[in-house]
Write a protein that holds these residues in place. Structure first.
Motif, short mmCIF file in Angstrom:
data_model
loop_
_atom_site.label_atom_id
_atom_site.label_comp_id
_atom_site.label_asym_id
_atom_site.label_seq_id
_atom_site.Cartn_x
_atom_site.Cartn_y
_atom_site.Cartn_z
N ARG A 182 1.11 13.94 -54.15
CA ARG A 182 2.46 13.51 -54.54
C ARG A 182 2.63 12.00 -54.45
NH1 ARG A 182 5.23 18.42 -51.48
NH2 ARG A 182 5.07 19.92 -53.16
N ASN A 183 1.81 11.34 -53.64
CA ASN A 183 1.85 9.90 -53.50
C ASN A 183 0.76 9.30 -54.39
OD1 ASN A 183 1.34 7.21 -52.59
ND2 ASN A 183 2.39 7.71 -50.67
N PRO A 184 1.12 8.39 -55.28
CA PRO A 184 0.12 7.87 -56.23
C PRO A 184 -1.09 7.21 -55.56
CG PRO A 184 2.32 7.19 -56.87
CD PRO A 184 2.45 7.86 -55.54
N LYS A 185 -0.88 6.46 -54.49
CA LYS A 185 -2.01 5.80 -53.85
C LYS A 185 -2.84 6.78 -53.02
CE LYS A 185 -0.31 1.12 -53.69
NZ LYS A 185 -0.02 -0.05 -52.86
N GLY A 195 -3.05 9.92 -53.54
CA GLY A 195 -3.58 10.96 -54.41
C GLY A 195 -5.05 10.79 -54.73
N ARG A 196 -5.52 9.56 -54.66
CA ARG A 196 -6.95 9.31 -54.92
C ARG A 196 -7.84 9.78 -53.79
NH1 ARG A 196 -6.35 3.24 -55.92
NH2 ARG A 196 -4.13 3.50 -56.16
N ARG A 197 -7.26 10.03 -52.63
CA ARG A 197 -8.04 10.47 -51.47
C ARG A 197 -8.31 11.97 -51.47
NH1 ARG A 197 -5.63 8.79 -46.10
NH2 ARG A 197 -7.63 9.60 -45.44
N VAL A 198 -7.70 12.69 -52.39
CA VAL A 198 -7.88 14.15 -52.46
C VAL A 198 -9.31 14.47 -52.87
CG1 VAL A 198 -7.15 16.26 -53.62
CG2 VAL A 198 -5.45 14.55 -52.97
N ASP A 199 -9.96 15.29 -52.08
CA ASP A 199 -11.33 15.72 -52.36
C ASP A 199 -11.26 16.89 -53.35
OD1 ASP A 199 -13.98 16.33 -52.39
OD2 ASP A 199 -14.10 16.93 -50.27
N GLN A 200 -11.48 16.59 -54.63
CA GLN A 200 -11.34 17.60 -55.68
C GLN A 200 -12.32 18.76 -55.49
OE1 GLN A 200 -9.01 17.77 -57.98
NE2 GLN A 200 -8.08 15.86 -57.32
N ALA A 201 -13.53 18.46 -55.06
CA ALA A 201 -14.53 19.52 -54.86
C ALA A 201 -14.07 20.48 -53.76
CB ALA A 201 -15.89 18.92 -54.52
N ARG A 202 -13.53 19.92 -52.68
CA ARG A 202 -13.06 20.75 -51.57
C ARG A 202 -11.87 21.59 -51.99
NH1 ARG A 202 -13.13 24.06 -48.19
NH2 ARG A 202 -12.34 23.82 -46.09
#
Length: 121
Positions: free
Chosen positions: A55-58, A60-67
């Motif tokens: 939900r936070n733009p900055k 949001g990049r830390r989300v581990d998509q594979a996990r």
């Protein structure tokens, strides 16, 4: 990947199959309790935390998509294997056992009272 849609779909499916109420994944997981195994509760927590970060733009990049994908696959696989019919039967049998136990206790107390008053002499 639309994380909000994914968590909303999972929440609806879990609410239906686990027969709990809730509007979002957080509510459903907290209300599911023991119906949801511990390791899958951890997977759901991964999705909930990822949704909060996304939900936070900055952040949001830390989300581990594979996990996140792995957690989603595990939750969906569990829900696919789940048989809601057997859950309903087990719940009905549990309630019948509870009612039977109460009837047995009441009958025992009644018998004890009758014996103490000398009804069987």
């Amino acid at each position: 990947m639309d994380l909000d849609r994914t968590t909303r779909d999972l929440a609806e499916r879990m609410a239906t199959q686990l027969r709990v109420k809730g509007t979002d994944l957080t509510d459903v997981v907290s209300r599911a309790g023991r119906k949801l195994p511990r390791r899958l509760r951890a997977e759901a927590t991964v999705l909930i935390e990822a949704q909060a970060l996304a939900r936070n733009p900055k952040l949001g990049r830390r989300v581990d998509q594979a996990r996140v994908l792995k957690a989603e696959r595990r939750l969906r696989a569990y829900l696919d294997r789940l048989d809601s019919g057997s859950e309903k039967r087990a719940e009905i049998l549990d309630r019948l056992a509870a009612v039977g136990f109460v009837v047995l206790v009441v009958a025992g107390v009644l018998f004890y009272v009758l014996v103490q008053q000398g009804a069987f002499r």
